[in-house]
Scaffold this motif. Structure first.
Motif, PDB file in Angstrom:
ATOM      1  N   UNK A  57       0.798  -1.220   0.000  1.00  0.00           N
ATOM      2  CA  UNK A  57       0.000   0.000   0.000  1.00  0.00           C
ATOM      3  C   UNK A  57       0.831   1.270   0.000  1.00  0.00           C
ATOM      4  N   UNK A  58       2.112   1.161  -0.331  1.00  0.00           N
ATOM      5  CA  UNK A  58       3.006   2.312  -0.374  1.00  0.00           C
ATOM      6  C   UNK A  58       3.503   2.451  -1.807  1.00  0.00           C
ATOM      7  N   UNK A  59       3.752   3.677  -2.242  1.00  0.00           N
ATOM      8  CA  UNK A  59       4.220   3.892  -3.610  1.00  0.00           C
ATOM      9  C   UNK A  59       5.528   3.170  -3.867  1.00  0.00           C
ATOM     10  N   UNK A  60       5.797   2.911  -5.131  1.00  0.00           N
ATOM     11  CA  UNK A  60       7.049   2.281  -5.515  1.00  0.00           C
ATOM     12  C   UNK A  60       6.894   0.851  -5.984  1.00  0.00           C
ATOM     13  N   UNK A  61       5.666   0.358  -6.032  1.00  0.00           N
ATOM     14  CA  UNK A  61       5.447  -0.997  -6.517  1.00  0.00           C
ATOM     15  C   UNK A  61       5.698  -2.050  -5.462  1.00  0.00           C
ATOM     16  N   UNK A  62       5.694  -3.288  -5.916  1.00  0.00           N
ATOM     17  CA  UNK A  62       5.865  -4.417  -4.994  1.00  0.00           C
ATOM     18  C   UNK A  62       7.267  -4.394  -4.392  1.00  0.00           C
ATOM     19  N   UNK A  63       7.341  -4.785  -3.135  1.00  0.00           N
ATOM     20  CA  UNK A  63       8.605  -4.798  -2.394  1.00  0.00           C
ATOM     21  C   UNK A  63       9.160  -6.219  -2.335  1.00  0.00           C
ATOM     22  N   UNK A  64      10.367  -6.332  -1.735  1.00  0.00           N
ATOM     23  CA  UNK A  64      11.114  -7.585  -1.785  1.00  0.00           C
ATOM     24  C   UNK A  64      11.288  -8.310  -0.455  1.00  0.00           C
ATOM     25  N   UNK A  65      11.364  -7.576   0.647  1.00  0.00           N
ATOM     26  CA  UNK A  65      11.676  -8.216   1.928  1.00  0.00           C
ATOM     27  C   UNK A  65      10.737  -7.782   3.049  1.00  0.00           C
ATOM     28  N   UNK A  66      10.563  -8.690   3.990  1.00  0.00           N
ATOM     29  CA  UNK A  66       9.856  -8.403   5.238  1.00  0.00           C
ATOM     30  C   UNK A  66      10.831  -8.774   6.355  1.00  0.00           C
ATOM     31  N   UNK A  67      11.247  -7.771   7.123  1.00  0.00           N
ATOM     32  CA  UNK A  67      12.211  -7.992   8.201  1.00  0.00           C
ATOM     33  C   UNK A  67      11.506  -7.836   9.539  1.00  0.00           C
ATOM     34  N   UNK A  68      11.549  -8.895  10.321  1.00  0.00           N
ATOM     35  CA  UNK A  68      10.904  -8.919  11.629  1.00  0.00           C
ATOM     36  C   UNK A  68      11.801  -8.250  12.657  1.00  0.00           C
ATOM     37  N   UNK A  69      11.228  -7.424  13.520  1.00  0.00           N
ATOM     38  CA  UNK A  69      11.992  -6.884  14.642  1.00  0.00           C
ATOM     39  C   UNK A  69      12.392  -8.051  15.536  1.00  0.00           C
ATOM     40  N   UNK A  70      13.446  -7.875  16.305  1.00  0.00           N
ATOM     41  CA  UNK A  70      13.978  -8.969  17.126  1.00  0.00           C
ATOM     42  C   UNK A  70      13.178  -9.120  18.416  1.00  0.00           C
ATOM     43  N   UNK A  71      11.891  -9.402  18.254  1.00  0.00           N
ATOM     44  CA  UNK A  71      10.982  -9.585  19.381  1.00  0.00           C
ATOM     45  C   UNK A  71      10.038 -10.741  19.089  1.00  0.00           C
ATOM     46  N   UNK A  72       9.805 -11.577  20.068  1.00  0.00           N
ATOM     47  CA  UNK A  72       8.746 -12.580  19.926  1.00  0.00           C
ATOM     48  C   UNK A  72       7.432 -11.828  19.778  1.00  0.00           C
ATOM     49  N   UNK A  73       6.590 -12.275  18.876  1.00  0.00           N
ATOM     50  CA  UNK A  73       5.308 -11.624  18.628  1.00  0.00           C
ATOM     51  C   UNK A  73       5.282 -10.763  17.388  1.00  0.00           C
ATOM     52  N   UNK A  74       6.441 -10.485  16.794  1.00  0.00           N
ATOM     53  CA  UNK A  74       6.454  -9.780  15.510  1.00  0.00           C
ATOM     54  C   UNK A  74       5.702 -10.671  14.514  1.00  0.00           C
ATOM     55  N   UNK A  75       4.868 -10.050  13.669  1.00  0.00           N
ATOM     56  CA  UNK A  75       4.030 -10.872  12.798  1.00  0.00           C
ATOM     57  C   UNK A  75       3.602 -10.114  11.552  1.00  0.00           C
ATOM     58  N   UNK A  76       3.170 -10.889  10.556  1.00  0.00           N
ATOM     59  CA  UNK A  76       2.656 -10.316   9.322  1.00  0.00           C
ATOM     60  C   UNK A  76       1.533 -11.211   8.806  1.00  0.00           C
ATOM     61  N   UNK A  77       0.513 -10.578   8.240  1.00  0.00           N
ATOM     62  CA  UNK A  77      -0.587 -11.324   7.622  1.00  0.00           C
ATOM     63  C   UNK A  77      -0.683 -10.900   6.161  1.00  0.00           C
ATOM     64  N   UNK A  78      -0.701 -11.888   5.278  1.00  0.00           N
ATOM     65  CA  UNK A  78      -0.684 -11.648   3.840  1.00  0.00           C
ATOM     66  C   UNK A  78      -1.902 -12.271   3.170  1.00  0.00           C
ATOM     67  N   UNK A  79      -2.340 -11.632   2.088  1.00  0.00           N
ATOM     68  CA  UNK A  79      -3.432 -12.144   1.267  1.00  0.00           C
ATOM     69  C   UNK A  79      -2.923 -12.269  -0.156  1.00  0.00           C
ATOM     70  N   UNK A  80      -2.993 -13.472  -0.696  1.00  0.00           N
ATOM     71  CA  UNK A  80      -2.577 -13.686  -2.071  1.00  0.00           C
ATOM     72  C   UNK A  80      -3.654 -13.205  -3.024  1.00  0.00           C
ATOM     73  N   UNK A  81      -3.241 -12.380  -3.990  1.00  0.00           N
ATOM     74  CA  UNK A  81      -4.201 -11.912  -4.990  1.00  0.00           C
ATOM     75  C   UNK A  81      -3.440 -11.470  -6.238  1.00  0.00           C
ATOM     76  N   UNK A  82      -3.878 -11.928  -7.372  1.00  0.00           N
ATOM     77  CA  UNK A  82      -3.344 -11.520  -8.669  1.00  0.00           C
ATOM     78  C   UNK A  82      -1.824 -11.699  -8.754  1.00  0.00           C
ATOM     79  N   UNK A  83      -1.321 -12.789  -8.159  1.00  0.00           N
ATOM     80  CA  UNK A  83       0.081 -13.136  -8.292  1.00  0.00           C
ATOM     81  C   UNK A  83       1.030 -12.490  -7.303  1.00  0.00           C
ATOM     82  N   UNK A  84       0.508 -11.667  -6.380  1.00  0.00           N
ATOM     83  CA  UNK A  84       1.361 -11.065  -5.359  1.00  0.00           C
ATOM     84  C   UNK A  84       0.748 -11.267  -3.976  1.00  0.00           C
ATOM     85  N   UNK A  85       1.540 -10.983  -2.955  1.00  0.00           N
ATOM     86  CA  UNK A  85       1.067 -11.030  -1.576  1.00  0.00           C
ATOM     87  C   UNK A  85       0.761  -9.606  -1.119  1.00  0.00           C
ATOM     88  N   UNK A  86      -0.476  -9.374  -0.718  1.00  0.00           N
ATOM     89  CA  UNK A  86      -0.885  -8.070  -0.212  1.00  0.00           C
ATOM     90  C   UNK A  86      -0.772  -8.081   1.307  1.00  0.00           C
TER      91      UNK A  86
END
Length: 98
Positions: A57-86
């Protein structure tokens, strides 16, 4: 370390339990509306690489990496649609282009 596997059309929750920083890769979703939730249970900066597959949802097109902070509980939720992960939700995870 290694590839995150998700069967086509199947939603999945993955808990990262590695006792050091994990380097994971993620391929394009195999089906629309597929959900993937990834949660860290350890205090390490895990990195998921999904080259040009993370739409956050940020300008610049699709991104490449998701880096978790060094904490238990860091998380991400993704939805697959049209060939990418939202990115539909994240907690203490930074999305970036490489």
């Amino acid at each position: 370390d290694g590839a995150i596997t998700v069967a086509d059309g199947v939603s999945r929750t993955l808990v990262i339990t590695k006792g050091s920083a994990a380097a994971l890769t993620l391929a394009a979703p195999g089906a629309d509306y597929q959900r993937l939730t990834i949660v860290s249970s350890t205090a390490f900066a895990h990195v998921i690489t999904a080259t040009n597959l993370l739409d956050d949802g940020v300008t610049g097109g699709a991104k490449d990496t998701a880096t978790f902070a060094a904490f238990a509980g860091a998380s991400i939720e993704l939805l697959g649609y049209d060939g990418t992960w939202h990115v539909i939700g994240k907690n203490a995870v930074t999305i970036a282009a490489v």
